[in-house]
Design a protein around this motif. Structure first.
Motif, mmCIF file in Angstrom:
data_model
loop_
_atom_site.group_PDB
_atom_site.id
_atom_site.type_symbol
_atom_site.label_atom_id
_atom_site.label_comp_id
_atom_site.label_asym_id
_atom_site.label_seq_id
_atom_site.Cartn_x
_atom_site.Cartn_y
_atom_site.Cartn_z
ATOM 1 N N VAL A 188 -10.287 2.542 11.720
ATOM 2 C CA VAL A 188 -11.249 1.977 12.223
ATOM 3 C C VAL A 188 -12.353 2.896 12.184
ATOM 4 C CG1 VAL A 188 -12.394 -0.097 12.995
ATOM 5 C CG2 VAL A 188 -9.976 0.062 13.362
ATOM 6 N N PRO A 189 -12.950 3.427 11.408
ATOM 7 C CA PRO A 189 -14.154 4.445 11.229
ATOM 8 C C PRO A 189 -15.243 4.310 12.135
ATOM 9 C CG PRO A 189 -13.367 4.209 8.948
ATOM 10 C CD PRO A 189 -12.724 2.791 9.705
ATOM 11 N N ASP A 190 -15.757 3.245 11.985
ATOM 12 C CA ASP A 190 -17.049 2.889 12.889
ATOM 13 C C ASP A 190 -16.731 2.872 14.388
ATOM 14 O OD1 ASP A 190 -17.048 -0.269 13.750
ATOM 15 O OD2 ASP A 190 -15.865 0.022 11.960
ATOM 16 N N ALA A 191 -15.465 2.667 14.710
ATOM 17 C CA ALA A 191 -15.028 2.709 16.239
ATOM 18 C C ALA A 191 -14.233 3.758 16.515
ATOM 19 C CB ALA A 191 -14.115 1.435 16.390
ATOM 20 N N GLY A 192 -14.136 4.626 15.559
ATOM 21 C CA GLY A 192 -13.330 6.172 16.031
ATOM 22 C C GLY A 192 -11.891 5.910 16.443
ATOM 23 N N VAL A 193 -11.230 4.747 16.052
ATOM 24 C CA VAL A 193 -9.969 4.407 16.488
ATOM 25 C C VAL A 193 -9.052 4.370 15.320
ATOM 26 C CG1 VAL A 193 -8.627 2.704 17.464
ATOM 27 C CG2 VAL A 193 -10.917 2.795 18.479
ATOM 28 N N VAL A 194 -7.819 4.842 15.604
ATOM 29 C CA VAL A 194 -6.709 4.733 14.527
ATOM 30 C C VAL A 194 -5.377 4.201 15.197
ATOM 31 C CG1 VAL A 194 -5.967 7.101 14.680
ATOM 32 C CG2 VAL A 194 -5.344 5.884 12.589
ATOM 33 N N PHE A 195 -4.938 3.329 14.642
ATOM 34 C CA PHE A 195 -3.546 2.596 14.956
ATOM 35 C C PHE A 195 -2.523 3.270 14.336
ATOM 36 C CE2 PHE A 195 -6.783 -0.759 16.015
ATOM 37 C CZ PHE A 195 -6.093 -1.067 17.095
ATOM 38 N N ALA A 196 -1.633 4.099 15.043
ATOM 39 C CA ALA A 196 -0.873 5.046 14.447
ATOM 40 C C ALA A 196 0.653 4.646 14.222
ATOM 41 C CB ALA A 196 -0.788 6.274 15.432
ATOM 42 N N GLY A 197 0.864 3.446 14.909
ATOM 43 C CA GLY A 197 2.320 2.863 14.818
ATOM 44 C C GLY A 197 2.987 3.853 15.476
ATOM 45 N N ASP A 198 4.395 3.986 15.226
ATOM 46 C CA ASP A 198 5.280 4.982 15.765
ATOM 47 C C ASP A 198 5.211 6.375 15.447
ATOM 48 O OD1 ASP A 198 5.957 2.872 17.514
ATOM 49 O OD2 ASP A 198 7.909 2.937 16.804
ATOM 50 N N LEU A 199 4.207 6.832 14.654
ATOM 51 C CA LEU A 199 3.968 8.193 14.357
ATOM 52 C C LEU A 199 3.641 8.965 15.815
ATOM 53 C CD1 LEU A 199 1.913 8.278 10.995
ATOM 54 C CD2 LEU A 199 4.153 9.450 11.399
ATOM 55 N N VAL A 200 2.748 8.113 16.733
ATOM 56 C CA VAL A 200 2.538 8.911 17.919
ATOM 57 C C VAL A 200 3.478 8.072 19.011
ATOM 58 C CG1 VAL A 200 0.843 9.425 19.508
ATOM 59 C CG2 VAL A 200 0.625 9.792 17.066
ATOM 60 N N GLU A 201 3.887 8.416 20.132
ATOM 61 C CA GLU A 201 4.369 7.743 21.240
ATOM 62 C C GLU A 201 3.808 8.288 22.294
ATOM 63 O OE1 GLU A 201 6.644 5.622 21.083
ATOM 64 O OE2 GLU A 201 7.845 5.575 19.154
ATOM 65 N N VAL A 251 0.920 -1.254 -0.032
ATOM 66 C CA VAL A 251 -0.039 -0.150 0.050
ATOM 67 C C VAL A 251 0.628 1.216 0.094
ATOM 68 C CG1 VAL A 251 -1.854 1.216 1.236
ATOM 69 C CG2 VAL A 251 -1.869 -1.011 1.242
ATOM 70 N N ALA A 252 1.047 1.871 -1.214
ATOM 71 C CA ALA A 252 1.743 3.008 -1.131
ATOM 72 C C ALA A 252 0.894 4.377 -0.900
ATOM 73 C CB ALA A 252 2.319 3.364 -2.709
ATOM 74 N N GLY A 253 -0.251 4.187 -0.910
ATOM 75 C CA GLY A 253 -1.201 5.215 -0.688
ATOM 76 C C GLY A 253 -2.303 5.052 0.368
ATOM 77 N N GLU A 254 -3.471 4.463 -0.062
ATOM 78 C CA GLU A 254 -4.539 4.186 0.555
ATOM 79 C C GLU A 254 -4.985 2.663 0.103
ATOM 80 O OE1 GLU A 254 -7.509 6.969 1.421
ATOM 81 O OE2 GLU A 254 -5.967 8.652 1.096
ATOM 82 N N ALA A 255 -5.692 2.068 1.266
ATOM 83 C CA ALA A 255 -6.350 0.696 0.469
ATOM 84 C C ALA A 255 -7.340 0.465 1.753
ATOM 85 C CB ALA A 255 -5.563 -0.293 0.531
ATOM 86 N N GLU A 256 -8.274 -0.507 1.633
ATOM 87 C CA GLU A 256 -9.335 -0.807 2.430
ATOM 88 C C GLU A 256 -9.337 -2.293 2.654
ATOM 89 O OE1 GLU A 256 -12.942 0.826 1.366
ATOM 90 O OE2 GLU A 256 -12.458 2.774 2.026
ATOM 91 N N ILE A 257 -9.711 -2.727 3.856
ATOM 92 C CA ILE A 257 -9.599 -4.189 4.102
ATOM 93 C C ILE A 257 -11.056 -4.414 4.637
ATOM 94 C CG2 ILE A 257 -8.704 -6.261 5.560
ATOM 95 C CD1 ILE A 257 -6.179 -4.687 5.328
ATOM 96 N N ASP A 258 -11.699 -5.214 3.939
ATOM 97 C CA ASP A 258 -13.215 -5.381 4.523
ATOM 98 C C ASP A 258 -13.312 -6.872 5.294
ATOM 99 O OD1 ASP A 258 -15.831 -6.094 4.657
ATOM 100 O OD2 ASP A 258 -16.355 -6.574 2.768
ATOM 101 N N LEU A 259 -13.577 -6.567 6.821
ATOM 102 C CA LEU A 259 -13.607 -7.652 7.706
ATOM 103 C C LEU A 259 -14.987 -8.102 7.853
ATOM 104 C CD1 LEU A 259 -11.377 -5.999 10.325
ATOM 105 C CD2 LEU A 259 -10.538 -7.777 8.529
ATOM 106 N N GLY A 260 -15.996 -7.900 7.020
ATOM 107 C CA GLY A 260 -17.193 -8.269 7.474
ATOM 108 C C GLY A 260 -17.911 -7.480 8.278
#
Length: 265
Positions: free
Chosen positions: A162-175, A131-140
């Motif tokens: 995760v838009p429906d949960a209002g959560v983002v996993f940021a990796g180490d962009l945020v510490e 994924v160089a830009g954006e992609a979506e993963i459908d989990l059902g």
């Protein structure tokens, strides 16, 4: 100590004392998404077993960036789709052995031969879904959005929203709990990457290390990153010395020195 924390409906964080690491899990109706896999194959296997205690749904893995503590556990998840930025794949293919040697030496010097042996015995797996830009993963019943917000902690950071949960996993962009690490960073661009992350509108941000945080925390850390970027520019322009920049930095000397070392990137 290792423990789960729920940050949204079907969205969990696995917290580890080792490196204060946070690994993620998003559960849908037909599948689940594992966010990062830990620092070696044993830690990855322990995480995989913990995921199986939560759900038996087939899993997909996303690796937020190619540093060992986030990516070396992937082999434990077997033959599954592994998503990541092309730069992440390149780092694990070309730099995996360099990272392995560094961290084996680090843990041996610290008297942690057990961890050193685990890293030595780990098979490094690179993402194959790039994924160089954006992609979506459908989990059902829910979709996870993957996004490269630009260079920051590395040149290949990927966040999982995760838009429906209002959560983002940021990796180490945020510490949380420690200053941001600049060894492979792009200090001039990092604030822009964090701003793009903030525009996703998530109420909860899961850092790669530390506890989940809110938008106010991310905004405050971005202000610090902006200050570091300004100091980097001033040193490059000859407007101040590195020593003067160190004295004005919001971060300890070692972290600031790493940022200044990459000030032209």
């Amino acid at each position: 100590m290792v423990r789960w924390a729920e940050v949204g409906d079907g969205v969990l964080v696995r917290r580890h004392d080792e490196l204060d690491l946070s690994l993620g899990l998003v559960v849908g109706e037909h599948g689940c998404l594992v966010v990062d896999t830990g620092g070696d194959q044993t830690q990855g296997a322990e995480f995989a077993a913990a995921v199986r205690e939560v759900t038996t749904l087939p899993w997909t893995v996303v690796v937020t960036h190619g540093h060992f503590d986030h990516a070396f556990g992937t082999a434990a998840f077997g033959d599954c789709e592994v998503w990541g930025h092309p730069g992440c794949a390149a780092e694990l293919v070309s730099g995996g052995e360099r990272q392995r040697a560094f961290w084996v030496e680090h843990y041996r010097a610290a008297g942690r031969d057990d961890v050193a042996r685990r890293i030595e015995g780990t098979r490094v797996v690179a993402p194959q879904r790039l994924v160089a830009g954006e992609a979506e993963i459908d989990l059902g019943g829910r979709t996870v959005r993957l996004l490269h917000p630009g260079p920051g902690h590395t040149g290949h950071d990927l966040v999982a929203h995760v838009p429906d949960a209002g959560v983002v996993f940021a990796g180490d962009l945020v510490e949380q709990g420690a200053p941001p690490a600049f060894e492979d960073a792009f200090p001039l661009a990092w604030p822009t990457a964090v701003l793009r992350l903030m525009t996703l509108g998530a109420a909860t941000v899961v850092p790669g290390h530390g506890d989940p945080v809110d938008v106010a925390f991310v905004a405050a850390q971005r202000a610090e990153l902006l200050r570091v970027a300004a100091l980097c520019r001033a040193v490059v322009a000859g407007e101040m010395t590195a020593e003067e920049a160190q004295a004005l930095s919001p971060y300890p000397e070692r972290f600031t020195a790493d940022a200044l070392g990459r000030a032209s990137l």
